[in-house]
Motif scaffolding. Structure first.
Motif, PDB file in Angstrom:
ATOM      1  N   VAL A   1     133.363  61.547  56.455  1.00 52.04           N
ATOM      2  CA  VAL A   1     132.238  60.932  57.167  1.00 52.04           C
ATOM      3  C   VAL A   1     131.628  61.929  58.141  1.00 52.04           C
ATOM      4  O   VAL A   1     130.405  62.063  58.219  1.00 52.04           O
ATOM      5  N   GLN A   2     132.458  62.640  58.855  1.00 55.35           N
ATOM      6  CA  GLN A   2     131.968  63.623  59.824  1.00 55.35           C
ATOM      7  C   GLN A   2     131.061  64.650  59.153  1.00 55.35           C
ATOM      8  O   GLN A   2     129.995  64.982  59.670  1.00 55.35           O
ATOM      9  N   ARG A   3     131.455  65.128  57.988  1.00 54.60           N
ATOM     10  CA  ARG A   3     130.637  66.110  57.257  1.00 54.60           C
ATOM     11  C   ARG A   3     129.364  65.485  56.690  1.00 54.60           C
ATOM     12  O   ARG A   3     128.427  66.204  56.331  1.00 54.60           O
ATOM     13  N   SER A   4     129.310  64.160  56.611  1.00 56.66           N
ATOM     14  CA  SER A   4     128.135  63.468  56.078  1.00 56.66           C
ATOM     15  C   SER A   4     127.082  63.184  57.142  1.00 56.66           C
ATOM     16  O   SER A   4     125.974  62.761  56.817  1.00 56.66           O
ATOM     17  N   GLN A   5     127.430  63.383  58.431  1.00 57.87           N
ATOM     18  CA  GLN A   5     126.435  63.181  59.484  1.00 57.87           C
ATOM     19  C   GLN A   5     125.437  64.331  59.437  1.00 57.87           C
ATOM     20  O   GLN A   5     125.805  65.493  59.358  1.00 57.87           O
ATOM     21  N   THR A   6     124.147  63.970  59.482  1.00 58.40           N
ATOM     22  CA  THR A   6     123.092  64.969  59.331  1.00 58.40           C
ATOM     23  C   THR A   6     122.646  65.523  60.682  1.00 58.40           C
ATOM     24  O   THR A   6     122.990  64.985  61.740  1.00 58.40           O
ATOM     25  N   PHE A   7     121.822  66.546  60.625  1.00 61.64           N
ATOM     26  CA  PHE A   7     121.295  67.173  61.844  1.00 61.64           C
ATOM     27  C   PHE A   7     120.491  66.193  62.686  1.00 61.64           C
ATOM     28  O   PHE A   7     120.391  66.346  63.887  1.00 61.64           O
ATOM     29  N   GLU A   8     119.925  65.159  62.062  1.00 65.55           N
ATOM     30  CA  GLU A   8     119.101  64.197  62.808  1.00 65.55           C
ATOM     31  C   GLU A   8     119.928  63.045  63.394  1.00 65.55           C
ATOM     32  O   GLU A   8     119.393  62.200  64.094  1.00 65.55           O
ATOM     33  N   GLY A   9     121.226  63.006  63.093  1.00 62.70           N
ATOM     34  CA  GLY A   9     122.109  62.001  63.679  1.00 62.70           C
ATOM     35  C   GLY A   9     122.532  60.898  62.735  1.00 62.70           C
ATOM     36  O   GLY A   9     123.532  60.234  62.960  1.00 62.70           O
ATOM     37  N   GLY A  10     121.764  60.660  61.670  1.00 60.90           N
ATOM     38  CA  GLY A  10     122.122  59.644  60.690  1.00 60.90           C
ATOM     39  C   GLY A  10     123.260  60.122  59.806  1.00 60.90           C
ATOM     40  O   GLY A  10     123.786  61.230  59.980  1.00 60.90           O
ATOM     41  N   ILE A  11     123.628  59.301  58.854  1.00 61.43           N
ATOM     42  CA  ILE A  11     124.726  59.648  57.960  1.00 61.43           C
ATOM     43  C   ILE A  11     124.265  59.442  56.522  1.00 61.43           C
ATOM     44  O   ILE A  11     123.723  58.388  56.176  1.00 61.43           O
ATOM     45  N   GLY A  12     124.495  60.453  55.705  1.00 57.61           N
ATOM     46  CA  GLY A  12     124.158  60.371  54.290  1.00 57.61           C
ATOM     47  C   GLY A  12     125.311  59.801  53.486  1.00 57.61           C
ATOM     48  O   GLY A  12     126.406  59.586  53.997  1.00 57.61           O
ATOM     49  N   GLY A  13     125.068  59.594  52.215  1.00 60.98           N
ATOM     50  CA  GLY A  13     126.100  59.053  51.334  1.00 60.98           C
ATOM     51  C   GLY A  13     127.286  59.974  51.164  1.00 60.98           C
ATOM     52  O   GLY A  13     128.414  59.540  50.972  1.00 60.98           O
ATOM     53  N   GLU A  14     127.017  61.258  51.243  1.00 62.69           N
ATOM     54  CA  GLU A  14     128.056  62.278  51.142  1.00 62.69           C
ATOM     55  C   GLU A  14     127.547  63.525  51.857  1.00 62.69           C
ATOM     56  O   GLU A  14     126.356  63.618  52.176  1.00 62.69           O
ATOM     57  N   PRO A  15     128.425  64.480  52.128  1.00 61.99           N
ATOM     58  CA  PRO A  15     127.976  65.694  52.807  1.00 61.99           C
ATOM     59  C   PRO A  15     126.809  66.349  52.072  1.00 61.99           C
ATOM     60  O   PRO A  15     126.818  66.483  50.847  1.00 61.99           O
ATOM     61  N   GLY A  16     125.780  66.713  52.834  1.00 60.70           N
ATOM     62  CA  GLY A  16     124.619  67.375  52.272  1.00 60.70           C
ATOM     63  C   GLY A  16     123.478  66.447  51.895  1.00 60.70           C
ATOM     64  O   GLY A  16     122.385  66.916  51.594  1.00 60.70           O
ATOM     65  N   ASN A  17     123.698  65.139  51.906  1.00 59.84           N
ATOM     66  CA  ASN A  17     122.638  64.181  51.574  1.00 59.84           C
ATOM     67  C   ASN A  17     121.836  63.812  52.812  1.00 59.84           C
ATOM     68  O   ASN A  17     122.326  63.919  53.933  1.00 59.84           O
ATOM     69  N   GLU A  18     120.607  63.326  52.584  1.00 62.20           N
ATOM     70  CA  GLU A  18     119.792  62.866  53.714  1.00 62.20           C
ATOM     71  C   GLU A  18     120.382  61.584  54.296  1.00 62.20           C
ATOM     72  O   GLU A  18     121.065  60.815  53.602  1.00 62.20           O
ATOM     73  N   ALA A  19     120.122  61.352  55.564  1.00 61.34           N
ATOM     74  CA  ALA A  19     120.605  60.163  56.250  1.00 61.34           C
ATOM     75  C   ALA A  19     119.983  58.905  55.637  1.00 61.34           C
ATOM     76  O   ALA A  19     118.813  58.903  55.257  1.00 61.34           O
ATOM     77  N   HIS A  20     120.773  57.854  55.559  1.00 57.59           N
ATOM     78  CA  HIS A  20     120.350  56.611  54.905  1.00 57.59           C
ATOM     79  C   HIS A  20     121.022  55.443  55.621  1.00 57.59           C
ATOM     80  O   HIS A  20     122.219  55.477  55.899  1.00 57.59           O
ATOM     81  N   GLY A  21     120.255  54.395  55.896  1.00 61.83           N
ATOM     82  CA  GLY A  21     120.757  53.260  56.656  1.00 61.83           C
ATOM     83  C   GLY A  21     121.966  52.561  56.064  1.00 61.83           C
ATOM     84  O   GLY A  21     122.926  52.237  56.765  1.00 61.83           O
TER      85      GLY A  21
END
Length: 137
Positions: free
Chosen positions: A58-78
């Motif tokens: 999960v930590q690696r899935s958090q993006t630069f903008e603060g959201g969290i993607g489905g997996e590391p490297g993905n865009e943040a998604h609600g």
């Protein structure tokens, strides 16, 4: 419920990344992680072996903008963000991410004109995100 068989099935879905596939040979993302952890918690089969690397996934899935993607490297998604934070709460590891940055990202997903939430930056609002993101703060 056969807890031993369920545990064995879950371990078969576990990936070296710390995530879980959503099905045999399926994609690996925070939905699979949350589902496994929620069911394992209910069945009282959470073990160090099962949970190893989950918080870090999960930590690696958090993006630069603060959201969290489905997996590391993905865009943040609600929706994925909800699954990720819920997983960390089950693990009692919400400290693994920058929660303030996540809340800030969520707050900025609510659009002024429509009043609803967008699931991703620069997307249209969708009623489902009122639940996924509204459940986080």
């Amino acid at each position: 419920i056969d807890r031993e068989a369920t545990y064995k099935f879950f371990m078969g879905l576990k990936m070296p990344s710390g995530g879980f596939a959503v099905q045999k040979d399926g994609e690996v993302d925070t939905r699979g992680l949350y589902t496994v952890l929620a069911v394992a918690s209910i069945l009282n089969i959470l073990t160090p072996e099962l949970t190893a690397g989950c918080a870090e996934f999960v930590q690696r899935s958090q993006t630069f903008e603060g959201g969290i993607g489905g997996e590391p490297g993905n865009e943040a998604h609600g929706g994925y963000a909800f699954c990720a934070l819920a997983s960390l709460c089950i693990l009692e590891r919400h400290d693994a991410i920058d929660v303030n940055a996540l809340v800030d990202w969520i707050a900025h997903r609510q659009m002024r004109l429509e009043g609803g939430y967008q699931g991703r930056t620069n997307k249209l609002v969708d009623a489902c995100y009122a639940f996924w993101q509204g459940a986080i703060p």
